[in-house]
Design a protein around this motif. Sequence first.
Motif, PDB file in Angstrom:
ATOM      1  N   GLY A 105      32.744  42.450 -17.444  1.00  0.00           N
ATOM      2  CA  GLY A 105      33.138  42.004 -16.118  1.00  0.00           C
ATOM      3  C   GLY A 105      32.941  40.516 -15.937  1.00  0.00           C
ATOM      4  O   GLY A 105      32.429  39.845 -16.821  1.00  0.00           O
ATOM      5  N   TRP A 106      33.313  39.990 -14.762  1.00  0.00           N
ATOM      6  CA  TRP A 106      33.244  38.546 -14.559  1.00  0.00           C
ATOM      7  C   TRP A 106      32.684  38.206 -13.188  1.00  0.00           C
ATOM      8  O   TRP A 106      32.690  39.034 -12.267  1.00  0.00           O
ATOM      9  N   ILE A 107      32.196  36.966 -13.059  1.00  0.00           N
ATOM     10  CA  ILE A 107      31.688  36.453 -11.777  1.00  0.00           C
ATOM     11  C   ILE A 107      32.351  35.097 -11.546  1.00  0.00           C
ATOM     12  O   ILE A 107      32.483  34.300 -12.481  1.00  0.00           O
ATOM     13  N   ARG A 108      32.784  34.848 -10.312  1.00  0.00           N
ATOM     14  CA  ARG A 108      33.250  33.512  -9.965  1.00  0.00           C
ATOM     15  C   ARG A 108      32.453  32.995  -8.785  1.00  0.00           C
ATOM     16  O   ARG A 108      32.213  33.730  -7.833  1.00  0.00           O
ATOM     17  N   LEU A 109      32.045  31.727  -8.881  1.00  0.00           N
ATOM     18  CA  LEU A 109      31.334  31.087  -7.779  1.00  0.00           C
ATOM     19  C   LEU A 109      32.220  29.957  -7.279  1.00  0.00           C
ATOM     20  O   LEU A 109      32.612  29.085  -8.066  1.00  0.00           O
ATOM     21  N   GLU A 110      32.583  29.998  -6.033  1.00  0.00           N
ATOM     22  CA  GLU A 110      33.523  29.044  -5.447  1.00  0.00           C
ATOM     23  C   GLU A 110      34.762  28.873  -6.320  1.00  0.00           C
ATOM     24  O   GLU A 110      35.216  27.765  -6.592  1.00  0.00           O
ATOM     25  N   GLY A 111      35.278  29.982  -6.784  1.00  0.00           N
ATOM     26  CA  GLY A 111      36.521  29.972  -7.536  1.00  0.00           C
ATOM     27  C   GLY A 111      36.387  29.698  -9.026  1.00  0.00           C
ATOM     28  O   GLY A 111      37.321  29.905  -9.783  1.00  0.00           O
ATOM     29  N   GLN A 112      35.164  29.261  -9.442  1.00  0.00           N
ATOM     30  CA  GLN A 112      35.006  28.935 -10.858  1.00  0.00           C
ATOM     31  C   GLN A 112      34.241  30.029 -11.585  1.00  0.00           C
ATOM     32  O   GLN A 112      33.239  30.520 -11.078  1.00  0.00           O
ATOM     33  N   PRO A 113      34.706  30.394 -12.788  1.00  0.00           N
ATOM     34  CA  PRO A 113      33.980  31.429 -13.534  1.00  0.00           C
ATOM     35  C   PRO A 113      32.584  30.927 -13.923  1.00  0.00           C
ATOM     36  O   PRO A 113      32.437  29.774 -14.345  1.00  0.00           O
ATOM     37  N   MET A 125      41.117  34.964   6.506  1.00  0.00           N
ATOM     38  CA  MET A 125      39.865  34.903   5.750  1.00  0.00           C
ATOM     39  C   MET A 125      39.867  33.714   4.797  1.00  0.00           C
ATOM     40  O   MET A 125      40.860  33.472   4.112  1.00  0.00           O
ATOM     41  N   PRO A 126      38.773  32.966   4.736  1.00  0.00           N
ATOM     42  CA  PRO A 126      38.691  31.849   3.782  1.00  0.00           C
ATOM     43  C   PRO A 126      38.497  32.347   2.348  1.00  0.00           C
ATOM     44  O   PRO A 126      38.382  33.546   2.116  1.00  0.00           O
ATOM     45  N   GLU A 127      38.431  31.417   1.461  1.00  0.00           N
ATOM     46  CA  GLU A 127      38.168  31.696   0.040  1.00  0.00           C
ATOM     47  C   GLU A 127      36.777  32.320  -0.116  1.00  0.00           C
ATOM     48  O   GLU A 127      35.810  31.847   0.461  1.00  0.00           O
ATOM     49  N   PRO A 128      36.650  33.372  -0.956  1.00  0.00           N
ATOM     50  CA  PRO A 128      35.308  33.945  -1.165  1.00  0.00           C
ATOM     51  C   PRO A 128      34.407  32.960  -1.905  1.00  0.00           C
ATOM     52  O   PRO A 128      34.885  32.228  -2.774  1.00  0.00           O
ATOM     53  N   ILE A 129      33.119  32.938  -1.537  1.00  0.00           N
ATOM     54  CA  ILE A 129      32.197  32.050  -2.254  1.00  0.00           C
ATOM     55  C   ILE A 129      31.782  32.686  -3.588  1.00  0.00           C
ATOM     56  O   ILE A 129      31.665  32.018  -4.597  1.00  0.00           O
ATOM     57  N   ILE A 130      31.581  34.009  -3.542  1.00  0.00           N
ATOM     58  CA  ILE A 130      31.281  34.724  -4.793  1.00  0.00           C
ATOM     59  C   ILE A 130      32.290  35.845  -4.967  1.00  0.00           C
ATOM     60  O   ILE A 130      32.581  36.584  -4.023  1.00  0.00           O
ATOM     61  N   GLN A 131      32.851  35.952  -6.141  1.00  0.00           N
ATOM     62  CA  GLN A 131      33.691  37.099  -6.459  1.00  0.00           C
ATOM     63  C   GLN A 131      33.137  37.733  -7.722  1.00  0.00           C
ATOM     64  O   GLN A 131      32.874  37.028  -8.701  1.00  0.00           O
ATOM     65  N   VAL A 132      32.962  39.030  -7.707  1.00  0.00           N
ATOM     66  CA  VAL A 132      32.626  39.702  -8.950  1.00  0.00           C
ATOM     67  C   VAL A 132      33.717  40.726  -9.217  1.00  0.00           C
ATOM     68  O   VAL A 132      34.279  41.310  -8.286  1.00  0.00           O
ATOM     69  N   GLY A 133      34.049  40.893 -10.485  1.00  0.00           N
ATOM     70  CA  GLY A 133      35.115  41.821 -10.821  1.00  0.00           C
ATOM     71  C   GLY A 133      34.733  42.729 -11.971  1.00  0.00           C
ATOM     72  O   GLY A 133      34.250  42.266 -13.005  1.00  0.00           O
ATOM     73  N   ASP A 134      34.875  44.018 -11.733  1.00  0.00           N
ATOM     74  CA  ASP A 134      34.761  45.015 -12.792  1.00  0.00           C
ATOM     75  C   ASP A 134      33.452  44.903 -13.578  1.00  0.00           C
ATOM     76  O   ASP A 134      33.454  44.947 -14.807  1.00  0.00           O
TER      77      ASP A 134
END
Lengths: 243, 326
Positions: A60-68, A1-10
């Motif tokens: 909580g936090w959001i990352r877009l292409e690895g950046q917060p 799996m490649p790097e996620p484009i969007i990550q959201v946490g908690d």
Amino acid sequence: MPEPIIQVGDLHKWYSGVHALKGVSLDIYANEALGLIGDNGAGKSTLINILSGTQRQDDGWIRLEGQPVDFSNPRDAMERGIETIYQYNSMVPTMTIARNVFIGREPLKFSLFGIGVMDHKKMRDDSVSAIADVDLHLRSPDAIVGELSGGQRQGVAIARAMHFKSKVMILDEPTNHLSVKETKKVIGFVRGLKDQGVTGIFISHNMHQVFECCDRVVAMARGEIVMDKRIEETSIEEVSEIL
Amino acid sequence: MKRFLKIYLEKPELAGLAFLVVLTLVFQVRSDGVFLNAQNLQGILGLLPEMGLVAIGVTLLMICGEFDLSVGSVFALTPMLMAILMEGGTPFILAFPAGLAAAAAVGFANGFLTIRFSIPSFITTLGMLFVVRSITVVVSGGFPPFLPADALPKWLFTVYVGPAGLFRLSVFWFLAVAILVSLLLTRTNFGNWVRATGGYLPAAQSMGIPTARVKTACFMICSVLAGFAGTIQVIRLGAPLPSLGEGLELQAVAAAVIGGTALTGGIGTIFGGIIGAALIRVIDNGLVLSQVDANWFKMAIGFLTIFAVVANSWLRKKAKSIKVET
């Protein structure tokens, strides 16, 4: 799996005592079409509103292409390549197509402190080509949006999102109030996003539609994610049971 | 019929313009040719800018989806403050912008209160109508300040110019403002935001338009134009009265509506508002010249307002049903 484009946490969100999002974490991968389903009040819209900058998470936090990232308004999200198409679409019915396509992002001939003279010709030309790019045929960029059918309006909204080269397109129940034929067109469009290198998040009540056009289905209930599976690993029956 | 409807839908103010032409002809005949003579035109054109400037601001604000009932009071407050300052020795060049700044402050307060507490601007500005009128009367102390005849720059605003002295200078101020605001609305991105904000607020917000700032700016422009109009009237009359502009707010709304502006926002043109204002002035003047009892004036404006809105909504519905067929 490649790097996620969007990550959201908690992610957490409270509305005057109601705990609408209870620590949602989700990875969304580039070029996938993600179906987000759930009953009314399950937290889908809250999650989407936070991703599109309409609302802010309480925790909580959001990352877009690895950046917060931290969106304080829809403009922030749009500038980072996240476009949202709403159920009661984001078009002003009393304005022309050309003006609607460029609301808030008008090309200017010159400007002073952010206010300037619009380049009407560019607006008309670009909206004609943007609409043609999504395979929609409309008479003129000067037609009033209120005269279009629901499907045509969604088409213009989609054309607008594509024109501004979105990386992630969020479609919030885009098929509501549409005829069968128009719904088909929107579904076909979601399916085609992958080929254009766009990640799609498709929110719907209708499981058949999700299974028709998505790679992955995420179900929410009571502010939590209750299921997250590839389409081929699950079935409509299983999802219905969980909800 | 279809073609007519299409033109009407795109330019609803043309209906007002047509009506203006018809009325002019009627009054011209009824008054035995007095209506269009130089002297009477001079009178009409001398008064039009004062109401027209107010109508421009109110029209812009209504397109933005808001409403201002306090313009009549601001119309009186602005020149009153200016005159009081001038009586105290402040030169016109400072007192004039000070008055306009007060008008802008009232507009800002209207916008801030309406948006911050999300209440209808109808209520905010109705309250402001009383507040500002009261301030105007109190600061004047009941006696309007006395200004020497040469204190006000009549040469800059109200002297007659042109062939046969047909125009007061105020007409050109009015035209300049009309063109500027019209261009602002049709040509600039700010104008696009105004239409979007008034046309469908949720869409404007979801596209990231700073709708609160756009509305506040429109409230302020509307107030400043009302203040400017009042100042011109005071320069014309030579003395400020605390009762100036009473009832003007409703005439301005009537002008905007007669010119095709929708109460719901998003629809309308500055030109339409001006046509509406011109219609009101022409009716006022024409009735007198036709030797009709002047008390019928308000009746005529009232009927015209209702008729304009009814006709607008009927024609819009009609046009929609035709489109379904094609």
